[in-house]
Motif scaffolding. Structure first.
Motif, PDB file in Angstrom:
ATOM      1  N   PHE A   7      41.918  33.270  37.227  1.00  0.00           N
ATOM      2  CA  PHE A   7      42.591  34.483  37.701  1.00  0.00           C
ATOM      3  C   PHE A   7      44.084  34.260  37.931  1.00  0.00           C
ATOM      4  CE2 PHE A   7      38.151  34.970  39.054  1.00  0.00           C
ATOM      5  CZ  PHE A   7      37.861  36.201  38.487  1.00  0.00           C
ATOM      6  N   TYR A  56      39.058  43.759  34.986  1.00  0.00           N
ATOM      7  CA  TYR A  56      38.820  44.155  36.375  1.00  0.00           C
ATOM      8  C   TYR A  56      38.105  45.501  36.509  1.00  0.00           C
ATOM      9  CZ  TYR A  56      41.820  40.218  37.478  1.00  0.00           C
ATOM     10  OH  TYR A  56      42.360  38.947  37.577  1.00  0.00           O
ATOM     11  N   ILE A  70      37.758  49.048  45.627  1.00  0.00           N
ATOM     12  CA  ILE A  70      37.593  48.506  44.275  1.00  0.00           C
ATOM     13  C   ILE A  70      36.499  49.265  43.529  1.00  0.00           C
ATOM     14  CG2 ILE A  70      36.840  46.472  42.974  1.00  0.00           C
ATOM     15  CD1 ILE A  70      38.156  44.801  45.286  1.00  0.00           C
ATOM     16  N   ARG A  75      41.019  45.002  41.791  1.00  0.00           N
ATOM     17  CA  ARG A  75      40.662  43.637  42.162  1.00  0.00           C
ATOM     18  C   ARG A  75      40.883  43.404  43.653  1.00  0.00           C
ATOM     19  NH1 ARG A  75      45.507  40.845  38.614  1.00  0.00           N
ATOM     20  NH2 ARG A  75      47.282  41.437  39.916  1.00  0.00           N
ATOM     21  N   TYR A  76      40.246  42.352  44.124  1.00  0.00           N
ATOM     22  CA  TYR A  76      40.294  41.950  45.531  1.00  0.00           C
ATOM     23  C   TYR A  76      41.485  41.007  45.738  1.00  0.00           C
ATOM     24  CZ  TYR A  76      38.325  40.147  49.966  1.00  0.00           C
ATOM     25  OH  TYR A  76      38.107  39.790  51.266  1.00  0.00           O
ATOM     26  N   LEU A  94      37.642  39.343  41.227  1.00  0.00           N
ATOM     27  CA  LEU A  94      36.864  40.560  41.061  1.00  0.00           C
ATOM     28  C   LEU A  94      36.314  41.056  42.394  1.00  0.00           C
ATOM     29  CD1 LEU A  94      34.920  39.640  37.811  1.00  0.00           C
ATOM     30  CD2 LEU A  94      36.600  41.473  38.042  1.00  0.00           C
ATOM     31  N   ASP A  95      36.072  40.119  43.321  1.00  0.00           N
ATOM     32  CA  ASP A  95      35.619  40.473  44.657  1.00  0.00           C
ATOM     33  C   ASP A  95      35.919  39.298  45.587  1.00  0.00           C
ATOM     34  OD1 ASP A  95      33.624  38.552  44.233  1.00  0.00           O
ATOM     35  OD2 ASP A  95      32.100  40.043  43.722  1.00  0.00           O
TER      36      ASP A  95
END
Length: 273
Positions: free
Chosen positions: A56, A101, A174, A185-186, A238-239
């Protein structure tokens, strides 16, 4: 602003561990609006650290500790220069295309109630205005509640409960943004509180959505605003699971106790100036 950050994490084990492996996502990167002046990681015992960037684009450190270990403290500290960019993220390391995402995860699962909520907010507005409406709407619909921390709680569950911590609200944003076709995204990081509460029980979390023609924009539904110069961005995913400050494994039985303390304040250089 010039911010001074101290983030300390202590693990205590009911019986000695023979080996620890921890992935640390605790080092911020520089980009427009955020400049890392100084940053370091300290471990209170002999340890090995291997530094790299993950998929990421986050700065990470893999921590290896040989036992016996009954307690260990990880301390990260440094100073960051921040500017208000109205939440827009520019010149950050971006190895992945935005469409990645849009992918759902167990923590960003939604149900029809959350999906309908997101779709009904400003349905005829532009994508940017819909993202702002979603950010405000979550803050109005959900109550911030520090007594409900559960790192395994999915977005739909938190939304139905009507309360949660910043992590829950970020997951709800999200999930809602992805329903609207917006990659989201987180973000894990730190927040300087202007009310003087420098000592905090944990790091902060918010979300970012990708809007065509602008790029990535931060949204903090816990405070119903876009991040400004009080925010320090550390890691994305993503989280929560892919941006958590610390994750890993241990070899050894017994129970594990976690204690976290965070201090975010104006640096002495700025306060004296």
């Amino acid at each position: 602003m010039r911010l001074s950050i101290l983030h300390r994490t202590t693990y205590t084990y009911s019986q000695p561990q023979t080996r620890l492996m921890q992935l640390l996502r605790m080092t911020p990167s520089s980009h427009i609006g955020q400049h890392v002046v100084d940053w370091h990681i300290d471990i209170d015992r002999d340890a090995r650290l291997r530094y790299r960037r993950d998929g990421f684009g986050n700065e990470t450190a893999m921590l290896y500790v040989d036992g016996p270990v009954d307690t260990i403290t990880l301390t990260v500290a440094g100073e960051i220069l921040t500017e208000d960019t109205a939440g827009i993220v520019q010149a950050a390391n971006e190895p992945l295309p935005p469409l990645v995402y849009l992918r759902a995860t167990p923590l960003t699962e939604l149900d029809e109630g959350l999906a309908s909520f997101a779709r009904d907010l400003a349905p005829d507005a532009s994508p940017l205005d819909r993202a702002h409406a979603l950010n405000r709407g979550i803050g109005e619909r959900m109550r911030f509640d520090t007594g409900t921390m559960d790192v395994e709680r999915a977005a739909a569950t938190a939304f139905a409960a009507g309360h949660g911590v910043c992590q829950d609200m970020a997951h709800v944003f999200i999930a809602g943004a992805r329903v609207l076709g917006l990659p989201a995204r987180y973000v894990s990081g730190h927040l300087f509180r202007r009310d003087g509460a420098s000592d905090q029980p944990a790091a902060h979390a918010w979300a970012e959505a990708y809007v065509d023609g602008i790029g990535w924009i931060g949204f903090d539904p816990a405070n119903a605003i876009c991040p400004d110069d009080a925010y320090v961005r550390v890691a994305v995913g993503l989280d929560y699971r892919e941006a958590a400050p610390v994750s890993g494994a241990r070899t050894g039985g017994g129970m594990e106790t976690l204690d976290v303390g965070v201090r975010v304040a104006l640096s002495q250089i700025q306060s004296q100036g």
